[in-house]
Design a protein around this motif. Structure first.
Motif, mmCIF file in Angstrom:
data_model
loop_
_atom_site.group_PDB
_atom_site.id
_atom_site.type_symbol
_atom_site.label_atom_id
_atom_site.label_comp_id
_atom_site.label_asym_id
_atom_site.label_seq_id
_atom_site.Cartn_x
_atom_site.Cartn_y
_atom_site.Cartn_z
ATOM 1 N N ARG A 181 -4.833 7.129 -7.463
ATOM 2 C CA ARG A 181 -4.663 7.824 -6.273
ATOM 3 C C ARG A 181 -5.878 8.586 -5.781
ATOM 4 O O ARG A 181 -6.214 8.669 -4.803
ATOM 5 C CB ARG A 181 -3.474 8.718 -6.250
ATOM 6 N N LYS A 182 -6.270 9.373 -6.783
ATOM 7 C CA LYS A 182 -7.621 10.255 -6.776
ATOM 8 C C LYS A 182 -8.630 9.357 -6.131
ATOM 9 O O LYS A 182 -9.392 9.739 -5.328
ATOM 10 C CB LYS A 182 -7.803 10.997 -8.226
ATOM 11 N N ARG A 183 -8.712 8.209 -6.755
ATOM 12 C CA ARG A 183 -10.067 7.283 -6.313
ATOM 13 C C ARG A 183 -9.751 6.857 -4.735
ATOM 14 O O ARG A 183 -10.731 6.673 -3.835
ATOM 15 C CB ARG A 183 -10.214 5.952 -7.163
ATOM 16 N N HIS A 184 -8.482 6.858 -4.406
ATOM 17 C CA HIS A 184 -8.428 6.377 -2.841
ATOM 18 C C HIS A 184 -8.083 7.462 -2.080
ATOM 19 O O HIS A 184 -7.505 7.602 -1.112
ATOM 20 C CB HIS A 184 -7.106 5.630 -2.898
ATOM 21 N N ASN A 185 -8.450 9.043 -2.466
ATOM 22 C CA ASN A 185 -8.602 9.843 -1.778
ATOM 23 C C ASN A 185 -6.946 10.537 -1.384
ATOM 24 O O ASN A 185 -6.638 11.126 -0.303
ATOM 25 C CB ASN A 185 -9.371 10.090 -0.576
ATOM 26 N N LEU A 204 -0.169 4.636 -2.691
ATOM 27 C CA LEU A 204 -1.195 3.900 -3.220
ATOM 28 C C LEU A 204 -1.455 2.451 -2.904
ATOM 29 O O LEU A 204 -2.222 1.955 -2.367
ATOM 30 C CB LEU A 204 -1.005 4.026 -4.742
ATOM 31 N N PHE A 205 -0.300 1.838 -2.910
ATOM 32 C CA PHE A 205 -0.520 0.342 -2.403
ATOM 33 C C PHE A 205 -0.927 0.114 -0.853
ATOM 34 O O PHE A 205 -1.736 -0.543 -0.448
ATOM 35 C CB PHE A 205 1.100 -0.301 -2.309
ATOM 36 N N LEU A 206 -0.492 1.000 -0.236
ATOM 37 C CA LEU A 206 -0.930 1.055 1.407
ATOM 38 C C LEU A 206 -2.459 1.187 1.464
ATOM 39 O O LEU A 206 -3.249 0.729 2.037
ATOM 40 C CB LEU A 206 -0.298 2.206 2.129
ATOM 41 N N ALA A 207 -3.032 2.332 0.610
ATOM 42 C CA ALA A 207 -4.453 2.722 0.505
ATOM 43 C C ALA A 207 -5.171 1.289 0.028
ATOM 44 O O ALA A 207 -6.056 0.810 0.431
ATOM 45 C CB ALA A 207 -4.578 3.730 -0.352
ATOM 46 N N GLN A 208 -4.470 0.701 -1.089
ATOM 47 C CA GLN A 208 -5.251 -0.587 -1.635
ATOM 48 C C GLN A 208 -5.090 -1.556 -0.649
ATOM 49 O O GLN A 208 -6.134 -2.431 -0.530
ATOM 50 C CB GLN A 208 -4.353 -0.880 -2.886
ATOM 51 N N LEU A 209 -3.961 -1.841 0.065
ATOM 52 C CA LEU A 209 -4.006 -2.811 1.016
ATOM 53 C C LEU A 209 -4.929 -2.533 2.071
ATOM 54 O O LEU A 209 -5.737 -3.662 2.729
ATOM 55 C CB LEU A 209 -2.595 -2.773 1.783
ATOM 56 N N SER A 210 -5.476 -1.461 2.441
ATOM 57 C CA SER A 210 -6.416 -1.190 3.427
ATOM 58 C C SER A 210 -7.871 -1.595 2.886
ATOM 59 O O SER A 210 -8.745 -1.695 3.904
ATOM 60 C CB SER A 210 -6.432 0.186 3.973
ATOM 61 N N ARG A 211 -8.035 -1.800 1.782
ATOM 62 C CA ARG A 211 -9.350 -2.441 1.361
ATOM 63 C C ARG A 211 -9.295 -3.774 0.799
ATOM 64 O O ARG A 211 -10.568 -4.315 0.655
ATOM 65 C CB ARG A 211 -9.601 -1.500 -0.350
ATOM 66 N N LEU A 212 -8.293 -4.501 1.293
ATOM 67 C CA LEU A 212 -8.156 -6.100 1.066
ATOM 68 C C LEU A 212 -8.356 -6.621 2.347
ATOM 69 O O LEU A 212 -8.120 -6.006 3.307
ATOM 70 C CB LEU A 212 -6.661 -6.473 0.453
ATOM 71 N N PRO A 213 -8.978 -7.980 2.306
ATOM 72 C CA PRO A 213 -8.898 -8.444 3.731
ATOM 73 C C PRO A 213 -7.633 -8.580 4.364
ATOM 74 O O PRO A 213 -6.661 -8.567 3.891
ATOM 75 C CB PRO A 213 -9.316 -10.231 3.284
ATOM 76 N N ALA A 214 -7.828 -8.569 5.870
ATOM 77 C CA ALA A 214 -6.642 -8.399 6.631
ATOM 78 C C ALA A 214 -5.799 -9.512 6.401
ATOM 79 O O ALA A 214 -4.517 -9.572 6.998
ATOM 80 C CB ALA A 214 -7.411 -8.396 8.176
ATOM 81 N N ASP A 215 -6.145 -10.622 6.106
ATOM 82 C CA ASP A 215 -5.348 -11.849 5.929
ATOM 83 C C ASP A 215 -4.822 -12.219 4.726
ATOM 84 O O ASP A 215 -4.376 -13.357 4.406
ATOM 85 C CB ASP A 215 -5.851 -13.298 6.572
ATOM 86 N N VAL A 216 -5.054 -11.178 3.636
ATOM 87 C CA VAL A 216 -4.680 -11.454 2.132
ATOM 88 C C VAL A 216 -3.142 -11.920 2.339
ATOM 89 O O VAL A 216 -2.315 -11.224 2.779
ATOM 90 C CB VAL A 216 -4.836 -10.265 1.424
ATOM 91 N N ARG A 217 -2.781 -13.072 1.580
ATOM 92 C CA ARG A 217 -1.507 -13.592 1.630
ATOM 93 C C ARG A 217 -0.385 -12.774 0.500
ATOM 94 O O ARG A 217 -0.832 -12.184 -0.538
ATOM 95 C CB ARG A 217 -1.507 -14.832 1.027
ATOM 96 N N LEU A 218 0.805 -12.422 1.082
ATOM 97 C CA LEU A 218 1.578 -11.827 0.156
ATOM 98 C C LEU A 218 1.669 -12.638 -1.371
ATOM 99 O O LEU A 218 1.495 -11.912 -2.270
ATOM 100 C CB LEU A 218 3.040 -11.906 0.686
ATOM 101 N N GLY A 219 1.748 -14.035 -1.433
ATOM 102 C CA GLY A 219 1.924 -14.687 -2.665
ATOM 103 C C GLY A 219 0.633 -14.362 -3.670
ATOM 104 O O GLY A 219 0.660 -14.539 -4.910
#
Length: 224
Positions: A181-185, A204-219
């Motif tokens: 969490r600290k790394r993602h501010n 944390l997951f929402l912060a991580q998701l923002s760093r992944l490609p917009a089209d990253v698949r759920l699977g």
């Protein structure tokens, strides 16, 4: 291959739940489960955390906390936290961590009541947790004891995802929830309360998701 095998096992588990003589499991099986091919940002999610009496595989669940969310935000109004009843002598080292003593544990709700609540809210959602294999294993163990069937769980582990986003960090604490969490501010939270840890994992997951490609698949993020 791994994703296909996981999906096959998940579908087989849902089929077993369909045949169960229990409304909770049949509703769980009949929920509108998201396709692994959709963008992860479109998935319905449920952050869940358990506080346990130690690390043994048969450790009692002493508290459960969960909250629904998706990429648009976290539904705080729907947050749930319950203490779960235990009548046995608790592990002193575990009590020192989570603070749930024997007197408090005796006043909790029955495990069956708690399980019906979180399984109902998990239906059709992907479980999110930091170290999600623990939550998956506990749910399977509980449902097996209650219904004779292991409810299948599809999850996203923020710990595994953090290793993917920030690989090769040094130190045993580098991938703990608070450090990630600290790394993602993200702000620090009190730890070892089930709802607080569930909320921390959701953020944390929402912060991580923002760093992944917009089209990253759920699977590509799921595990079983």
């Amino acid at each position: 291959m791994r994703e296909r095998l996981g999906r096959w096992r998940f579908a087989r588990g849902l089929k077993a739940c369909t045949a169960a003589d229990d409304e909770v499991l049949t509703q769980y099986a009949g929920a509108a489960w998201p396709s692994p091919d959709i963008p992860a940002r479109e998935a319905p999610l449920l952050a869940l955390d358990f506080e346990l009496d130690g690390l043994a595989r048969n450790a009692h669940v002493l508290q459960a906390g969960w909250i629904g969310f998706d990429s648009s935000g976290i539904a705080l109004a729907g947050a749930r936290s319950v203490d779960v009843r235990s009548l046995r002598q608790l592990d002193d080292s575990a009590v020192a961590v989570h603070g749930i003593g024997e007197e408090r544990a005796r006043q909790g709700v029955a495990l069956q009541e708690a399980a019906r609540s979180f399984l109902g809210d998990l239906a059709g959602r992907i479980l999110v947790a930091h170290g999600a294999s623990i939550e998956r294993d506990v749910i399977r163990r509980i449902s097996k004891a209650m219904f004779g069937i292991e409810a299948p769980v599809c999850s996203i582990c923020t710990l595994q995802l953090e290793r993917r986003i920030s690989p090769n960090l040094v130190g045993s604490d580098a991938y703990r929830l608070s450090a990630a969490r600290k790394r993602h501010n993200l702000p620090g939270y009190a730890q070892h309360d089930a709802l607080s840890d569930a909320l921390a994992a959701a953020e944390l997951f929402l912060a991580q998701l923002s760093r992944l490609p917009a089209d990253v698949r759920l699977g590509s993020l799921e595990s079983w």
